[in-house]
Design a protein around this motif. Structure first.
Motif, short mmCIF file in Angstrom:
data_model
loop_
_atom_site.label_atom_id
_atom_site.label_comp_id
_atom_site.label_asym_id
_atom_site.label_seq_id
_atom_site.Cartn_x
_atom_site.Cartn_y
_atom_site.Cartn_z
N SER A 65 -4.52 8.45 -5.26
CA SER A 65 -3.06 8.63 -5.15
C SER A 65 -2.67 9.77 -4.24
O SER A 65 -1.53 9.85 -3.79
CB SER A 65 -2.46 8.84 -6.54
N VAL A 87 -4.41 -0.67 -3.39
CA VAL A 87 -3.00 -0.63 -3.78
C VAL A 87 -2.61 0.80 -4.13
O VAL A 87 -1.56 1.31 -3.70
CB VAL A 87 -2.73 -1.57 -4.97
N GLU A 88 -3.44 1.47 -4.90
CA GLU A 88 -3.16 2.85 -5.31
C GLU A 88 -3.05 3.76 -4.09
O GLU A 88 -2.14 4.59 -4.00
CB GLU A 88 -4.28 3.34 -6.23
N ARG A 112 0.24 2.94 -2.12
CA ARG A 112 1.43 3.47 -2.79
C ARG A 112 1.50 4.99 -2.70
O ARG A 112 2.58 5.57 -2.56
CB ARG A 112 1.41 3.05 -4.26
N HIS A 161 1.98 5.98 1.48
CA HIS A 161 2.99 5.32 2.31
C HIS A 161 4.27 6.13 2.52
O HIS A 161 4.68 6.37 3.67
CB HIS A 161 3.33 3.95 1.72
N GLN A 178 -1.94 -7.17 -0.60
CA GLN A 178 -1.01 -7.86 -1.49
C GLN A 178 -1.49 -9.28 -1.80
O GLN A 178 -1.46 -9.73 -2.94
CB GLN A 178 0.38 -7.93 -0.86
N LEU A 206 3.38 -3.96 -3.62
CA LEU A 206 3.54 -3.39 -2.28
C LEU A 206 4.68 -4.04 -1.49
O LEU A 206 4.79 -3.86 -0.27
CB LEU A 206 2.24 -3.51 -1.47
N GLU A 215 6.95 -1.49 0.33
CA GLU A 215 6.25 -0.86 1.44
C GLU A 215 6.15 -1.81 2.63
O GLU A 215 6.34 -1.41 3.79
CB GLU A 215 4.85 -0.43 0.99
#
Length: 382
Positions: free
Chosen positions: A111, A155-156, A159, A162, A209, A224, A227
């Motif tokens: 993250s 994905v982490e 997020r 971004h 995604q 996502l 984003e």
């Protein structure tokens, strides 16, 4: 000339071995990646190791006689874990031990992003296009292994990083990107917008995604999405993607667009312009006649990789042959210099070796190399 697999494989293995040791004989389950991928901070460099992982995934797919069926896949995942443990944390010093980057934690290790791995604190930071490439690495690892957790880490990571690369516009909308932030993702280090960054983000986030929606038991629906819309808005504002003569940029443009070639109009148009530029460089401008001492091998290997990816999707068989010849010519002109290269003292040797391997056999970079890709929603940019 193109090398058949039995001849090509030793070249690919040698390139990987210059960084990662005797990879054909080491016990994969206990292997610790040696600190030779570049940089000065514990020997890890994000771009180089990203290509290294993809090359291991390629070897997992093509090697006819691996020590065990999962040997190269295990090497890939152990390299990923090492990168996360090193570049996902602060730099060690005499006064403190490494800690998770701000925003990260044991349960959410990415993250806070991933550092580049530059040798000094002043030059270290986070690059947008390195981070999206690492997301692609994690996505491909899930595709190969069938383990969704790697894509969930992508994905982490997406997020987490971004919003830090976007500068707000009117009504709170993110209207402009920057391409380099500091290690903590708090301060802009380079305020310009990278030529490929919005496109890279848009394509890679969509691939991540697509896998998540197809393999997440319904939990990945809409992941996502905001984003991806941010990237699309910037791309629409920019208009047609710029094609430049830099060989690495050209190769990465072709690679990025090939994921939607034959599926979306923007990709067909961009690849068409990119291929025309390739023809001009090789036939009109006679690029490869330039003095090799004034060229950089790793940038040209990036071009060869992108050209091969497009050639594999090219409907026109004659043009596909031409493109493969162009890629072969790049590799052929550098092969004599690569055969005797080892770790060496040159700081570019690690990145040159792994990109040489990907130029020989793009493999994991290619759409469909590991089987059918998940269907993603269609977009129209222009």
């Amino acid at each position: 000339m193109p090398l058949p697999l039995p001849t090509l494989l030793p070249h690919l293995l040698h390139a990987q071995e210059t960084l990662y040791g005797p990879i054909t004989t080491i016990p994969a389950t206990t292997w610790t990646p040696p600190p030779q991928s570049g940089g000065g901070d514990q020997g890890r460099y994000l771009w180089t190791d990203a290509i290294g992982v993809l090359n291991f995934l390629t070897l997992h797919r093509i090697h006819p006689h691996p020590p065990t069926p999962t040997h190269y896949l295990t090497l890939a995942t152990r390299l990923i874990t090492t990168v996360h443990a090193t570049l996902g944390r602060t730099r060690p010093s005499s006064t403190c031990t490494p800690a998770y980057l701000p925003g990260a934690s044991p349960t959410h290790p990415l993250s806070g992003g991933l550092r580049i791995g530059k040798p000094s604190p002043d030059s270290d930071g986070q690059y947008h296009h390195y981070l999206t490439l690492w997301m692609f690495v994690l996505n491909r690892t899930s595709v190969v292994s069938g383990e969704a957790g790697w894509n969930e880490l992508a994905v982490e990571l997406g997020r987490g990083v971004h919003p830090r690369f976007f500068l707000g516009g009117e009504e709170g909308k993110r209207e402009r990107m920057v391409w380099k932030m500091d290690v903590n993702l708090e301060r802009v280090l380079v305020g310009s917008e990278g030529n490929l960054d919005p496109l890279d983000g848009w394509v890679v986030f969509r691939l991540v995604q697509g896998f998540q929606e197809s393999n997440g038991d319904g939990k990945g629906k809409g992941v996502l999405e905001e984003e991806i819309e941010d990237y699309a808005r910037i791309l629409k504002r920019k208009g047609r993607q710029r094609i430049v003569d830099d060989m690495l940029d050209l190769g990465m443009t072709l690679w990025t667009a090939h994921w939607f070639l034959g599926r979306e109009e923007w990709a067909d148009e961009l690849v068409e312009r990119g291929v025309k530029r390739v023809y001009n460089l090789f036939e009109k401008d006679r690029y490869l006649d330039q003095d090799i001492r004034h060229r950089l091998a790793f940038r040209e290997f990036g071009a060869a990789m992108g050209i091969r990816c497009v050639a594999e999707q090219e409907a026109d068989k004659d043009r596909a042959v031409d493109l493969k010849v162009f890629a072969d010519r790049i590799v052929d002109c550098w092969r004599p210099y690569m055969a005797g290269a080892d770790g060496g003292e040159d700081e570019l040797t690690p990145i040159t070796q792994v990109m040489y391997a990907s130029a020989l056999m793009p493999g994991a970079f290619q759409r469909g190399f590991f089987g059918p890709e998940p269907v993603v929603p269609e977009w129209s940019l222009y």
